[in-house]
Write a protein that holds these residues in place. Sequence first.
Motif, mmCIF file in Angstrom:
data_model
loop_
_atom_site.group_PDB
_atom_site.id
_atom_site.type_symbol
_atom_site.label_atom_id
_atom_site.label_comp_id
_atom_site.label_asym_id
_atom_site.label_seq_id
_atom_site.Cartn_x
_atom_site.Cartn_y
_atom_site.Cartn_z
ATOM 1 N N LYS A 76 4.958 2.576 4.983
ATOM 2 C CA LYS A 76 4.810 3.982 4.594
ATOM 3 C C LYS A 76 3.406 4.231 4.044
ATOM 4 N N PHE A 77 2.893 3.277 3.297
ATOM 5 C CA PHE A 77 1.543 3.414 2.756
ATOM 6 C C PHE A 77 0.509 3.464 3.885
ATOM 7 N N VAL A 78 0.639 2.554 4.868
ATOM 8 C CA VAL A 78 -0.297 2.537 5.996
ATOM 9 C C VAL A 78 -0.201 3.830 6.802
ATOM 10 N N GLN A 79 1.021 4.327 6.963
ATOM 11 C CA GLN A 79 1.207 5.578 7.714
ATOM 12 C C GLN A 79 0.515 6.747 7.023
ATOM 13 N N ASP A 80 0.638 6.842 5.700
ATOM 14 C CA ASP A 80 -0.005 7.938 4.980
ATOM 15 C C ASP A 80 -1.524 7.796 4.957
ATOM 16 N N MET A 81 -1.997 6.550 4.953
ATOM 17 C CA MET A 81 -3.434 6.313 4.901
ATOM 18 C C MET A 81 -4.079 6.275 6.277
ATOM 19 N N TRP A 82 -3.279 6.270 7.342
ATOM 20 C CA TRP A 82 -3.819 6.044 8.672
ATOM 21 C C TRP A 82 -4.887 7.060 9.101
ATOM 22 N N PRO A 83 -4.737 8.357 8.845
ATOM 23 C CA PRO A 83 -5.821 9.278 9.251
ATOM 24 C C PRO A 83 -7.164 8.916 8.633
ATOM 25 N N TYR A 84 -7.150 8.423 7.405
ATOM 26 C CA TYR A 84 -8.404 8.050 6.756
ATOM 27 C C TYR A 84 -8.878 6.671 7.222
ATOM 28 N N LEU A 85 -7.925 5.752 7.427
ATOM 29 C CA LEU A 85 -8.287 4.442 7.960
ATOM 30 C C LEU A 85 -8.852 4.563 9.372
ATOM 31 N N ASP A 86 -8.299 5.482 10.154
ATOM 32 C CA ASP A 86 -8.785 5.709 11.519
ATOM 33 C C ASP A 86 -10.267 6.088 11.501
ATOM 34 N N THR A 119 -11.226 7.344 18.791
ATOM 35 C CA THR A 119 -10.169 7.540 17.809
ATOM 36 C C THR A 119 -9.052 6.545 18.103
ATOM 37 N N LEU A 120 -8.420 6.056 17.050
ATOM 38 C CA LEU A 120 -7.338 5.088 17.201
ATOM 39 C C LEU A 120 -5.978 5.750 17.359
ATOM 40 N N GLY A 121 -5.945 7.050 17.431
ATOM 41 C CA GLY A 121 -4.696 7.752 17.677
ATOM 42 C C GLY A 121 -3.932 8.046 16.401
ATOM 43 N N THR A 122 -2.711 8.500 16.586
ATOM 44 C CA THR A 122 -1.876 8.936 15.462
ATOM 45 C C THR A 122 -0.804 7.922 15.079
ATOM 46 N N LEU A 123 -0.663 6.840 15.859
ATOM 47 C CA LEU A 123 0.381 5.848 15.592
ATOM 48 C C LEU A 123 -0.225 4.641 14.892
ATOM 49 N N PRO A 124 0.128 4.366 13.632
ATOM 50 C CA PRO A 124 -0.447 3.234 12.907
ATOM 51 C C PRO A 124 0.255 1.929 13.274
ATOM 52 N N PRO A 125 -0.350 0.787 12.943
ATOM 53 C CA PRO A 125 0.331 -0.497 13.132
ATOM 54 C C PRO A 125 1.563 -0.592 12.229
ATOM 55 N N THR A 126 2.500 -1.421 12.634
ATOM 56 C CA THR A 126 3.732 -1.647 11.873
ATOM 57 C C THR A 126 3.846 -3.116 11.523
ATOM 58 N N ILE A 127 4.176 -3.389 10.270
ATOM 59 C CA ILE A 127 4.378 -4.765 9.821
ATOM 60 C C ILE A 127 5.875 -5.050 9.867
ATOM 61 N N HIS A 128 6.288 -5.962 10.757
ATOM 62 C CA HIS A 128 7.702 -6.250 10.973
ATOM 63 C C HIS A 128 8.254 -7.257 9.985
ATOM 64 N N GLY A 129 7.432 -7.753 9.114
ATOM 65 C CA GLY A 129 7.870 -8.723 8.110
ATOM 66 C C GLY A 129 6.658 -9.446 7.551
ATOM 67 N N ILE A 130 6.806 -9.971 6.353
ATOM 68 C CA ILE A 130 5.675 -10.656 5.734
ATOM 69 C C ILE A 130 6.205 -11.854 4.935
ATOM 70 N N LYS A 131 5.496 -12.958 5.053
ATOM 71 C CA LYS A 131 5.851 -14.189 4.337
ATOM 72 C C LYS A 131 4.727 -14.505 3.365
ATOM 73 N N VAL A 132 5.093 -14.838 2.127
ATOM 74 C CA VAL A 132 4.130 -15.175 1.078
ATOM 75 C C VAL A 132 4.374 -16.608 0.643
ATOM 76 N N TYR A 133 3.311 -17.427 0.661
ATOM 77 C CA TYR A 133 3.426 -18.824 0.266
ATOM 78 C C TYR A 133 3.215 -18.969 -1.246
ATOM 79 N N ASP A 134 3.991 -19.847 -1.830
ATOM 80 C CA ASP A 134 3.829 -20.185 -3.239
ATOM 81 C C ASP A 134 2.912 -21.391 -3.326
ATOM 82 N N SER A 135 1.621 -21.144 -3.416
ATOM 83 C CA SER A 135 0.628 -22.213 -3.452
ATOM 84 C C SER A 135 0.238 -22.513 -4.888
ATOM 85 N N LYS A 136 -0.042 -23.788 -5.163
ATOM 86 C CA LYS A 136 -0.473 -24.180 -6.504
ATOM 87 C C LYS A 136 -1.970 -23.994 -6.695
ATOM 88 N N GLU A 137 -2.664 -23.652 -5.634
ATOM 89 C CA GLU A 137 -4.102 -23.441 -5.726
ATOM 90 C C GLU A 137 -4.393 -22.021 -6.203
#
Length: 544
Positions: A76-86, A119-137
């Motif tokens: 939703k954030f990317v969709q709202d920001m897409w006109p400016y990101l474009d 122009t990149l159009g009106t359809l933004p990319p979609t993130i279908h899922g995200i994985k976050v690693y628990d790194s000790k670094e």
Amino acid sequence: MGLIGSFFGIIGFVFGIPIGLFLGFLLFIYFEPSDVKDPIVRPLYELDSNTLYDLLPEIPLWVKSPDYDRVDWLNKFVQDMWPYLDKAICYTIRHMTAPIFAEYIGKFQIKSIEFETLTLGTLPPTIHGIKVYDSKETELIIEPVIRWAGNPNITLVLKLLSLRFPVQLVDLQIFAAPRVTLKPLVPSFPCFASTVVSLLEKPHIDFGLKLMGGDIMAIPGLYRFVQETIKREVGRLYLWPQILEIPILDNSMLSMKKPVGILHVKVIRAVKLLKMDFLGTSDPYVKLSLTGERLPAKKTAVKMKNLNPEWNEEFKLIVKDPESQVLELHVYDWDKVGAHDKLGMQLIPLRLLSPHEAKEFSLDLVKNINPNDPQNKKRRGKIFVELTFKPFIEDDRFSGPLDGYVKKESMRGKAQDDVVSNGPGVLLVTVRGAEDVEGKNHNNPYALVLFRGEQKKTKMIRKTRDPCWNEEFQFMLEEAPIKERIHIEVITKRTGFSFRHKETLGYVDINLTDVVYNGRINEKYSLIDSKNGVIHIEIQWSTI
């Protein structure tokens, strides 16, 4: 007549087939079928098994795998920001491609290359899922799954001689699974120094390319050739373990640099100091420190009633950046009551030193570092010091970003003295944080580090069971701490008055033998005398 008929028949056969294929190709490109129907939307339970199997690749990863999180808020954030990101992305593309296009103008009869529409159009990319690693670094590793079925309108116009060739990119589709690493994490906005990107698998890229209105990707064989070429070249550049590193912060802005050596300072003497006491004398002492450090300054002894004191005292300071750090020397007159009077100061840039070479300095004391201050013309005496910079011995004992540390090859059959130097060095202890520490009466934890009778502690964080300190402590040793232990304890302290003022939340004793032989450890330890408490400690040993 038979000969003439045969001649025209051959000509018709030779020219008719290519003309017919060309006309058929034009009809295939320019005329779309008119019998295309709207898709029928049906619930999943009405579909048969074969249809469901075909739909599996389109199901988001957060449905199929518990390791991936659903990020509707981010989409939703990317969709709202897409006109400016474009607009921002297209602006960057224009500026990046301008010098590339300029190299070809004038060659091969090319008059100009420019974007007619971008122009990149009106359809933004979609993130279908995200994985976050628990790194000790000190880094953050995320793996998003990105799908973009966009409607960009990108038209590039190539002017060749007097002809104009428009090339249009349409119907772009990109499926990619990158690994994004933000490292190192630093206390300066935006809190990470660089972004490292690599692809975990070859991306899927599909698009249409129109030349003068015709879709050239419809040419038989060209589509597959372009697809394979793009996948191969992108994979060769960015497929793991190949990476693309994007610097975010300048190196001079990083405040979490590791030690690179030790500065040996010998404060020899001072002459002709100012008279600050009532009887025409002073009680001088020297404070010395390195810029960029939060550690307390070192101090010499106080020489009572002496304008030409001799100290001959030696100090050791840890150096993190010999190119930018400066040694600060401040001479004070000690007073029993009130603030100590400042007699003068001087600065010595460490870049003036050569490794392992002692260098003596004779410096005129000044009031401050402002060269235009008339007070600096007043004679304040001189100070004599000797400096020696000894860098640490470089080794290759450290591993990649995901592993805390990797031990050396088996040391069986090798003498320990052949593996590590038993000489002087620095033990750097970083207390990262703790988890699930809970007191019976209050939760205001801080960490206490005890080693060789020296005690250091972190700041106290109020009302938390998961404190994050990220504080480092330095111990300069004359020999490697083999077969020694360091004691680290988590304590909670009540801020107000109470009979139960302090309470121990758990402790751990860490054997430093592994630190000496491996150079570094980065581990989470279960706290003794704690139900579920865990503490995260990083320890590094560097020798001179």
